[in-house]
Design a protein around this motif. Structure first.
Motif, PDB file in Angstrom:
ATOM      1  N   GLN A  95      -0.850  -9.778   4.211  1.00  0.00           N
ATOM      2  CA  GLN A  95       0.057  -8.946   4.345  1.00  0.00           C
ATOM      3  C   GLN A  95       1.035  -9.781   5.359  1.00  0.00           C
ATOM      4  N   PRO A 130       4.797  -9.259   7.767  1.00  0.00           N
ATOM      5  CA  PRO A 130       5.621  -7.833   8.120  1.00  0.00           C
ATOM      6  C   PRO A 130       6.414  -7.043   7.278  1.00  0.00           C
ATOM      7  N   GLY A 157       4.097  -4.930   5.250  1.00  0.00           N
ATOM      8  CA  GLY A 157       3.895  -3.874   6.206  1.00  0.00           C
ATOM      9  C   GLY A 157       4.848  -2.931   6.234  1.00  0.00           C
ATOM     10  N   ALA A 158       6.256  -3.217   6.249  1.00  0.00           N
ATOM     11  CA  ALA A 158       7.394  -2.287   6.224  1.00  0.00           C
ATOM     12  C   ALA A 158       7.270  -1.641   4.864  1.00  0.00           C
ATOM     13  N   TYR A 176       4.695  -1.165   2.880  1.00  0.00           N
ATOM     14  CA  TYR A 176       3.813   0.191   2.796  1.00  0.00           C
ATOM     15  C   TYR A 176       4.246   1.288   3.611  1.00  0.00           C
ATOM     16  N   ILE A 177       4.786   0.957   4.708  1.00  0.00           N
ATOM     17  CA  ILE A 177       5.068   2.521   5.451  1.00  0.00           C
ATOM     18  C   ILE A 177       6.162   3.216   4.624  1.00  0.00           C
ATOM     19  N   GLN A 207      -3.747  -6.593   7.571  1.00  0.00           N
ATOM     20  CA  GLN A 207      -2.345  -6.149   7.962  1.00  0.00           C
ATOM     21  C   GLN A 207      -2.264  -6.442   9.636  1.00  0.00           C
ATOM     22  N   GLU A 227       0.965  -3.973  14.312  1.00  0.00           N
ATOM     23  CA  GLU A 227       2.056  -2.999  14.247  1.00  0.00           C
ATOM     24  C   GLU A 227       2.156  -2.163  12.967  1.00  0.00           C
ATOM     25  N   THR A 228       1.888  -2.703  11.839  1.00  0.00           N
ATOM     26  CA  THR A 228       1.564  -1.967  10.445  1.00  0.00           C
ATOM     27  C   THR A 228       0.225  -1.094  10.865  1.00  0.00           C
ATOM     28  N   GLN A 231       1.692   1.694  12.822  1.00  0.00           N
ATOM     29  CA  GLN A 231       2.669   2.729  12.299  1.00  0.00           C
ATOM     30  C   GLN A 231       1.713   3.673  11.232  1.00  0.00           C
TER      31      GLN A 231
END
Length: 141
Positions: free
Chosen positions: A20, A22, A25-26, A28-29, A54, A57-58, A61
């Motif tokens: 994954q 970054p 991850g963004a 996903y959020i 991940q 940071e993810t 969050q």
């Protein structure tokens, strides 16, 4: 890679496949935020494939998102099914996480059942027949 999609009116699929980034991850959020905007609850299927890892940071969050939305989860979600096809932790061994998933601290905090399925097809079938049979922890009477 991360992607999300909708199957029918009440099944949402999150796919986490291999490493994954970054950007994944963004995404996903953002998908969690979109999921929280639903007016009718859906079953969330989380497909995890390969070594997804991940970044910190993810994870941070996502934990904050679940904490922030904890009291509202039942408004937009009626359950979670986790599918771990070919998922591993980099140790060369495949792991069966059914027991770990359904009895995890994460599952205990949810206001609805969290189940494990061995394949995406079985998860979709389980979601179509939601709620699962009574008998496990997190089940409603």
């Amino acid at each position: 890679m991360f992607r999300s999609s909708t199957h029918g009116t009440d099944i949402v699929l999150f796919e986490m496949i291999d490493a994954q980034s970054p950007a994944d991850g963004a995404a996903y959020i953002r998908a969690l935020d979109d999921f929280a905007k639903r007016s009718e609850p859906a079953v969330l299927i989380m497909l995890v494939k390969g070594m997804t890892g991940q970044d910190h940071e993810t994870r941070k969050q996502a934990a904050a998102w679940f904490k922030q939305n904890r009291d509202r989860l039942a408004v937009f979600a009626k359950g979670v099914i986790r599918v771990e096809q070919d998922h591993h932790h980099g140790d060369g061994h495949m792991h069966d996480h059914a027991e770990d998933v359904e009895n995890s601290n994460f599952a205990r905090m949810l206001p609805f059942p969290m189940k494990h399925a061995p394949t995406l097809d079985s998860a979709i079938e389980m979601a179509k027949n939601w709620p699962p049979e009574l008998g496990g922890r997190n089940q409603e009477a």
